[in-house]
Enzyme design. Structure first.
Site, PDB file in Angstrom:
ATOM      1  N   ALA A  69      -5.306   0.302  -4.850  1.00 64.42           N
ATOM      2  CA  ALA A  69      -3.739  -0.218  -4.492  1.00 64.42           C
ATOM      3  C   ALA A  69      -3.144  -0.323  -5.913  1.00 64.42           C
ATOM      4  O   ALA A  69      -3.755  -0.693  -6.822  1.00 64.42           O
ATOM      5  CB  ALA A  69      -3.919  -1.377  -3.585  1.00 64.42           C
ATOM      6  N   GLY A 110      -8.483   0.966  -2.892  1.00 67.07           N
ATOM      7  CA  GLY A 110      -7.775   1.469  -1.944  1.00 67.07           C
ATOM      8  C   GLY A 110      -7.823   3.078  -1.906  1.00 67.07           C
ATOM      9  O   GLY A 110      -7.655   3.739  -0.863  1.00 67.07           O
ATOM     10  N   GLU A 113     -10.924   3.794  -0.074  1.00 71.86           N
ATOM     11  CA  GLU A 113     -10.477   3.220   1.468  1.00 71.86           C
ATOM     12  C   GLU A 113      -9.873   4.527   2.237  1.00 71.86           C
ATOM     13  O   GLU A 113     -10.091   5.201   3.277  1.00 71.86           O
ATOM     14  CB  GLU A 113      -9.861   2.120   1.431  1.00 71.86           C
ATOM     15  CG  GLU A 113     -10.897   0.721   1.140  1.00 71.86           C
ATOM     16  CD  GLU A 113     -10.103  -0.343   1.040  1.00 71.86           C
ATOM     17  OE1 GLU A 113      -9.370  -0.261   0.146  1.00 71.86           O
ATOM     18  OE2 GLU A 113     -10.459  -1.248   1.863  1.00 71.86           O
ATOM     19  N   GLU A 133     -12.491  -4.288  -6.079  1.00 72.29           N
ATOM     20  CA  GLU A 133     -11.456  -5.248  -5.728  1.00 72.29           C
ATOM     21  C   GLU A 133     -12.221  -6.569  -6.089  1.00 72.29           C
ATOM     22  O   GLU A 133     -11.418  -7.589  -6.362  1.00 72.29           O
ATOM     23  CB  GLU A 133     -11.392  -5.390  -4.083  1.00 72.29           C
ATOM     24  CG  GLU A 133     -10.466  -4.108  -3.940  1.00 72.29           C
ATOM     25  CD  GLU A 133     -11.212  -2.877  -3.415  1.00 72.29           C
ATOM     26  OE1 GLU A 133     -12.474  -2.764  -3.430  1.00 72.29           O
ATOM     27  OE2 GLU A 133     -10.562  -2.291  -2.421  1.00 72.29           O
TER      28      GLU A 133
END
Ligand code: CO8
Length: 259
Positions: A69, A110, A113, A133
């Site tokens: 992210a 992310g 993911e 993270e």
């Protein structure tokens, strides 16, 4: 194929039947900001509803599939901003058309993911996976704790999620995260070939097969087999089932019409 309206991705149809989405934010290692999320969802949804497209490849650059992210964007958010932050990625995971991730370089946070929410994960020998993270004082937020645990089991998922360490592609393949490893130079060709193979099948059969495998991660064995059986029996109401079996018996290639 009409020119892209997008700023952070590029799309093309490299071979008939295959939609390709390339993340393109090179200065941020393809960090997944809100624009990327919206554009990937828009492009994938357009391919998903295109009767000519039977599989979608999602890829990044040689250096990074996606480094997570967008931390700069996330840093400015407060609690109330986060409620629907990742709805677009959830919707991507719900599309019927199979998604093939072609991963080279970093697939972190992310990015890992996004790769895991795809249906087939083709990795270059340069791919690096991780959920770092924890180093930012957060945890995976686009399904990573769940999909990683399903893919690699508790031992390795805990190791990765709690320490934030990365794993190379060989460890990732041994652990069950990766469908195939290919030389980096062949990555896109291989991923497009896999997607083209999927796109050559009967679309309703592909959709049912994807739903059946996904159900294994959401329910118990008895329920899952019951679900599979209903989908299996449903194939006998399709013309493609009759065509597929007739083609085999007549020793010819099937001509599927997706009906
Ligand atoms: N976000 C924003 N910018 C990034 C990101 C990112 N995730 N990753 C890299 N960049 C930027 C860097 O800031 C740098 O920009 P600049 O040149 O302007 O300084 C540029 O990309 C190149 O990066 P580096 O100079 O760091 O390149 P290196 O080769 O030295 O390092 C790494 C590569 C190891 C990949 C390193 O960039 C890195 O560690 N990146 C961050 C990885 C990370 O922590 N990802 C997880 C992010 S959090 C997340 O994904 C959570 C999802 C769910 C959140 C739920 C919240 C509610």
């Amino acid at each position: 194929h009409t020119p892209d309206p997008y700023t952070s991705i590029r799309t093309e149809v490299p071979v008939p039947g295959v939609g390709l989405i390339r993340l393109e934010r090179p200065k941020a290692l393809n960090a997944l900001n809100q624009a990327v999320q919206a554009e990937v969802l828009a492009a994938a949804s357009a391919f998903d509803t295109d009767p000519e497209i039977g599989a979608i490849v999602v890829t990044g650059s040689e250096r990074a599939f996606a480094a997570g992210a967008d931390i700069a964007e996330m840093a400015a958010l407060d609690y109330s901003d986060t409620e629907r932050l990742f709805d677009g990625w959830d919707r991507l995971a719900q599309l019927g058309t199979p998604l093939v991730a072609a991963v080279s370089g970093y697939a972190l946070g992310g990015g890992c993911e996004l790769a895991m929410l795809c249906d087939v994960l083709i990795a270059a020998d340069t791919a690096v996976f991780g959920q770092p993270e924890i180093n930012l004082g957060i945890l995976p937020g686009i399904g990573g704790s769940q999909r990683l645990a399903h893919a690699v089991g508790k031992a390795k998922a805990m190791d990765l999620v709690l320490t934030g360490r990365t794993m190379d592609v060989h460890e990732a393949e041994r652990a069950g995260l990766v469908s195939r490893i290919v030389p980096a130079t062949d990555l896109l060709d291989e991923a497009v070939a896999v997607a083209a193979t999927i796109a050559s099948k009967s679309k309703p059969a592909v959709l049912a097969a994807k739903q059946a495998v996904n159900r294994a991660f959401e329910t118990g064995l008895t329920e899952g087999v019951r679900f599979e059986r209903a989908l299996f029996r449903g194939r006998f109401a399709t013309m493609d089932r009759a065509e597929g079996m007739a083609a085999f018996l007549e020793k010819r290639e099937p001509r599927f019409t997706d009906r």
